[in-house]
Motif scaffolding. Structure first.
Motif, PDB file in Angstrom:
ATOM      1  N   ALA A  89       0.985  -1.249  -0.167  1.00  0.00           N
ATOM      2  CA  ALA A  89       0.268  -0.050  -0.085  1.00  0.00           C
ATOM      3  C   ALA A  89       0.825   1.161   0.236  1.00  0.00           C
ATOM      4  O   ALA A  89       0.512   2.278  -0.599  1.00  0.00           O
ATOM      5  N   LEU A  90       1.785   1.190   0.828  1.00  0.00           N
ATOM      6  CA  LEU A  90       2.810   2.276   0.974  1.00  0.00           C
ATOM      7  C   LEU A  90       3.385   2.819  -0.645  1.00  0.00           C
ATOM      8  O   LEU A  90       3.671   3.768  -0.994  1.00  0.00           O
ATOM      9  N   SER A  91       3.500   1.763  -1.336  1.00  0.00           N
ATOM     10  CA  SER A  91       4.320   1.988  -2.546  1.00  0.00           C
ATOM     11  C   SER A  91       3.251   2.591  -3.623  1.00  0.00           C
ATOM     12  O   SER A  91       3.445   3.231  -4.617  1.00  0.00           O
ATOM     13  N   HIS A  92       2.053   2.737  -3.094  1.00  0.00           N
ATOM     14  CA  HIS A  92       0.928   3.596  -4.083  1.00  0.00           C
ATOM     15  C   HIS A  92       0.291   4.590  -3.225  1.00  0.00           C
ATOM     16  O   HIS A  92      -0.752   5.085  -3.642  1.00  0.00           O
ATOM     17  N   LEU A  93       0.860   5.123  -2.184  1.00  0.00           N
ATOM     18  CA  LEU A  93       0.254   5.936  -1.555  1.00  0.00           C
ATOM     19  C   LEU A  93       1.165   7.387  -1.829  1.00  0.00           C
ATOM     20  O   LEU A  93       2.225   7.491  -1.655  1.00  0.00           O
ATOM     21  N   LYS A  94       0.118   8.397  -1.897  1.00  0.00           N
ATOM     22  CA  LYS A  94       0.891   9.782  -2.127  1.00  0.00           C
ATOM     23  C   LYS A  94       1.309  10.500  -0.930  1.00  0.00           C
ATOM     24  O   LYS A  94       0.847   9.894   0.382  1.00  0.00           O
ATOM     25  N   PRO A  95       2.580  11.128  -1.192  1.00  0.00           N
ATOM     26  CA  PRO A  95       2.964  11.944   0.120  1.00  0.00           C
ATOM     27  C   PRO A  95       1.964  12.456   0.988  1.00  0.00           C
ATOM     28  O   PRO A  95       1.162  13.236   0.380  1.00  0.00           O
ATOM     29  N   GLY A  96       1.794  12.194   2.219  1.00  0.00           N
ATOM     30  CA  GLY A  96       0.565  12.651   3.225  1.00  0.00           C
ATOM     31  C   GLY A  96      -0.433  12.107   3.081  1.00  0.00           C
ATOM     32  O   GLY A  96      -1.417  12.404   3.934  1.00  0.00           O
ATOM     33  N   GLY A  97      -0.600  10.909   2.391  1.00  0.00           N
ATOM     34  CA  GLY A  97      -1.590  10.154   2.147  1.00  0.00           C
ATOM     35  C   GLY A  97      -2.083   9.179   3.439  1.00  0.00           C
ATOM     36  O   GLY A  97      -0.963   9.190   4.341  1.00  0.00           O
ATOM     37  N   THR A  98      -2.950   8.641   3.480  1.00  0.00           N
ATOM     38  CA  THR A  98      -3.332   7.572   4.827  1.00  0.00           C
ATOM     39  C   THR A  98      -3.706   6.338   4.302  1.00  0.00           C
ATOM     40  O   THR A  98      -4.445   5.982   3.163  1.00  0.00           O
ATOM     41  N   ILE A  99      -3.360   5.285   5.100  1.00  0.00           N
ATOM     42  CA  ILE A  99      -3.855   3.944   4.976  1.00  0.00           C
ATOM     43  C   ILE A  99      -4.805   3.625   6.163  1.00  0.00           C
ATOM     44  O   ILE A  99      -4.574   3.847   7.310  1.00  0.00           O
ATOM     45  N   ARG A 100      -5.960   3.130   5.950  1.00  0.00           N
ATOM     46  CA  ARG A 100      -6.957   2.688   6.977  1.00  0.00           C
ATOM     47  C   ARG A 100      -7.548   1.227   6.755  1.00  0.00           C
ATOM     48  O   ARG A 100      -7.922   1.190   5.650  1.00  0.00           O
ATOM     49  N   MET A 101      -6.993   0.628   7.694  1.00  0.00           N
ATOM     50  CA  MET A 101      -7.055  -0.875   7.607  1.00  0.00           C
ATOM     51  C   MET A 101      -7.902  -1.569   8.636  1.00  0.00           C
ATOM     52  O   MET A 101      -7.866  -1.375   9.984  1.00  0.00           O
ATOM     53  N   SER A 102      -9.060  -2.212   8.148  1.00  0.00           N
ATOM     54  CA  SER A 102      -9.679  -2.988   9.104  1.00  0.00           C
ATOM     55  C   SER A 102      -9.287  -4.265   9.326  1.00  0.00           C
ATOM     56  O   SER A 102      -8.915  -5.007   8.766  1.00  0.00           O
ATOM     57  N   CYS A 103      -8.784  -4.312  10.723  1.00  0.00           N
ATOM     58  CA  CYS A 103      -7.629  -5.197  11.032  1.00  0.00           C
ATOM     59  C   CYS A 103      -7.452  -5.470  12.636  1.00  0.00           C
ATOM     60  O   CYS A 103      -7.571  -4.328  13.366  1.00  0.00           O
ATOM     61  N   LEU A 104      -7.413  -6.499  13.054  1.00  0.00           N
ATOM     62  CA  LEU A 104      -7.484  -6.664  14.518  1.00  0.00           C
ATOM     63  C   LEU A 104      -6.007  -7.239  14.861  1.00  0.00           C
ATOM     64  O   LEU A 104      -5.712  -8.113  15.928  1.00  0.00           O
ATOM     65  N   LEU A 105      -4.850  -6.456  14.542  1.00  0.00           N
ATOM     66  CA  LEU A 105      -3.565  -6.907  15.208  1.00  0.00           C
ATOM     67  C   LEU A 105      -3.692  -6.472  16.412  1.00  0.00           C
ATOM     68  O   LEU A 105      -3.984  -5.278  16.752  1.00  0.00           O
ATOM     69  N   ASN A 106      -2.667  -7.058  17.328  1.00  0.00           N
ATOM     70  CA  ASN A 106      -2.672  -6.584  18.789  1.00  0.00           C
ATOM     71  C   ASN A 106      -1.447  -5.764  18.759  1.00  0.00           C
ATOM     72  O   ASN A 106      -0.740  -5.429  17.714  1.00  0.00           O
ATOM     73  N   ASP A 107      -1.188  -5.073  19.956  1.00  0.00           N
ATOM     74  CA  ASP A 107      -0.090  -4.000  20.059  1.00  0.00           C
ATOM     75  C   ASP A 107       1.165  -4.462  19.927  1.00  0.00           C
ATOM     76  O   ASP A 107       1.927  -3.728  19.289  1.00  0.00           O
ATOM     77  N   ARG A 108       1.385  -5.733  20.298  1.00  0.00           N
ATOM     78  CA  ARG A 108       2.666  -6.501  20.201  1.00  0.00           C
ATOM     79  C   ARG A 108       3.033  -6.504  18.568  1.00  0.00           C
ATOM     80  O   ARG A 108       4.115  -6.260  18.075  1.00  0.00           O
ATOM     81  N   ASP A 109       2.095  -6.995  17.772  1.00  0.00           N
ATOM     82  CA  ASP A 109       2.300  -7.148  16.516  1.00  0.00           C
ATOM     83  C   ASP A 109       2.598  -5.780  15.719  1.00  0.00           C
ATOM     84  O   ASP A 109       3.496  -5.658  14.764  1.00  0.00           O
ATOM     85  N   ILE A 110       1.783  -4.818  16.044  1.00  0.00           N
ATOM     86  CA  ILE A 110       1.837  -3.461  15.524  1.00  0.00           C
ATOM     87  C   ILE A 110       3.619  -2.896  16.058  1.00  0.00           C
ATOM     88  O   ILE A 110       3.841  -2.380  14.815  1.00  0.00           O
ATOM     89  N   GLU A 111       3.878  -3.105  17.100  1.00  0.00           N
ATOM     90  CA  GLU A 111       5.185  -2.808  17.407  1.00  0.00           C
ATOM     91  C   GLU A 111       6.187  -3.550  16.432  1.00  0.00           C
ATOM     92  O   GLU A 111       7.284  -2.914  16.236  1.00  0.00           O
ATOM     93  N   THR A 112       6.055  -4.872  16.650  1.00  0.00           N
ATOM     94  CA  THR A 112       6.914  -5.560  15.532  1.00  0.00           C
ATOM     95  C   THR A 112       7.006  -5.159  14.188  1.00  0.00           C
ATOM     96  O   THR A 112       8.185  -4.924  13.458  1.00  0.00           O
ATOM     97  N   ILE A 113       5.832  -4.668  13.695  1.00  0.00           N
ATOM     98  CA  ILE A 113       5.780  -4.320  12.284  1.00  0.00           C
ATOM     99  C   ILE A 113       6.572  -2.890  12.098  1.00  0.00           C
ATOM    100  O   ILE A 113       7.181  -2.659  11.247  1.00  0.00           O
ATOM    101  N   THR A 114       6.113  -1.934  13.060  1.00  0.00           N
ATOM    102  CA  THR A 114       6.900  -0.752  13.134  1.00  0.00           C
ATOM    103  C   THR A 114       8.322  -0.877  13.053  1.00  0.00           C
ATOM    104  O   THR A 114       8.952  -0.402  12.212  1.00  0.00           O
ATOM    105  N   LYS A 115       8.681  -1.572  13.736  1.00  0.00           N
ATOM    106  CA  LYS A 115      10.459  -1.801  14.078  1.00  0.00           C
ATOM    107  C   LYS A 115      10.967  -2.602  12.819  1.00  0.00           C
ATOM    108  O   LYS A 115      11.893  -2.206  12.309  1.00  0.00           O
TER     109      LYS A 115
END
Length: 218
Positions: free
Chosen positions: A162-188
């Motif tokens: 998705a990031l490869s098709h996002l304009k600068p300043g754009g936003t991704i909104r994702m219906s998703c039930l990732l837990n906080d630990r998974d989000i931290e892992t992805i961010t890192k």
């Protein structure tokens, strides 16, 4: 002395107001907000559910309507109930692109692409969008069962694509039930590759809002 005029209050788009609109537009949602078409393994939520989950909000709709140059990409759109409703609210149909793995229910009067979002996104070419939403099909716990590593890899791949098709300043909104630990892992993981990604959950805890930050952002 400058005269001022009181503005008429505008309708706020929320789950309740959208529910009334969708019952008129889509008889299939008159009694329930969940639909599984006959012969289809996929199920689809009514637009009002997406306002409950905060995948879509009043602010997001207003931003799309107020600037008719903004382009929306919907990944896993299915029959595009949400997107059809957005056009009724004033979003330009020609600014919406639908993507789904199954061509049977995709409305023919929208621009659309047919491919698996977990595969290559080559069909989109070099197109860029201001908003990319994942309304239906981001269910990694269903797709990958309870394999946490595959869940994280699957979500990471979707965000990267998705990031490869996002304009600068754009936003991704994702219906998703990732837990906080998974989000931290992805961010890192993105940080390790030199990308600064902000992933936050809405108040409903059912939608992720994702933005790529510039290196100067704190």
């Amino acid at each position: 002395m400058r005269e001022t005029y009181q503005q008429e209050p505008r309708e706020q788009y929320n789950a309740d107001s959208i529910r009334e609109i969708e019952k008129e537009m889509f008889p299939e949602f008159k009694d329930d907000d969940l639909l599984q078409p006959e012969g289809n393994i996929y199920f689809y939520w009514a637009p009002s559910w997406h306002f409950k989950s905060e995948l879509m909000t009043d602010e997001v709709v207003r931003n799309l309507v107020s600037d008719d140059s903004k382009k929306l990409l919907s990944m896993g759109s299915g029959p595009a109930h949400l997107e059809r409703l957005l056009t009724k609210l004033g979003v330009k149909k020609e600014n919406i692109t639908l993507v789904d793995i199954d061509p049977r229910d995709v409305p023919p009067d929208f621009t659309s692409k047919i491919f698996d979002m977990y595969g290559e996104w080559a069909d989109l070419g070099d197109e860029l969008y201001d908003l990319i939403i994942f309304p239906e099909s981001v269910l990694p716990y269903t797709k990958f069962k309870n394999d946490e590593e595959k869940i994280i890899d699957g979500a990471y791949k979707l965000i990267m694509s998705a990031l490869s098709h996002l304009k600068p300043g754009g936003t991704i909104r994702m219906s998703c039930l990732l837990n906080d630990r998974d989000i931290e892992t992805i961010t890192k993981r993105f940080a390790y590759e030199g990308k600064k990604i902000d992933i936050t959950k809405t108040k409903s805890r059912k939608t992720l809002v994702i933005k790529e930050l510039s290196p100067t952002n704190d």
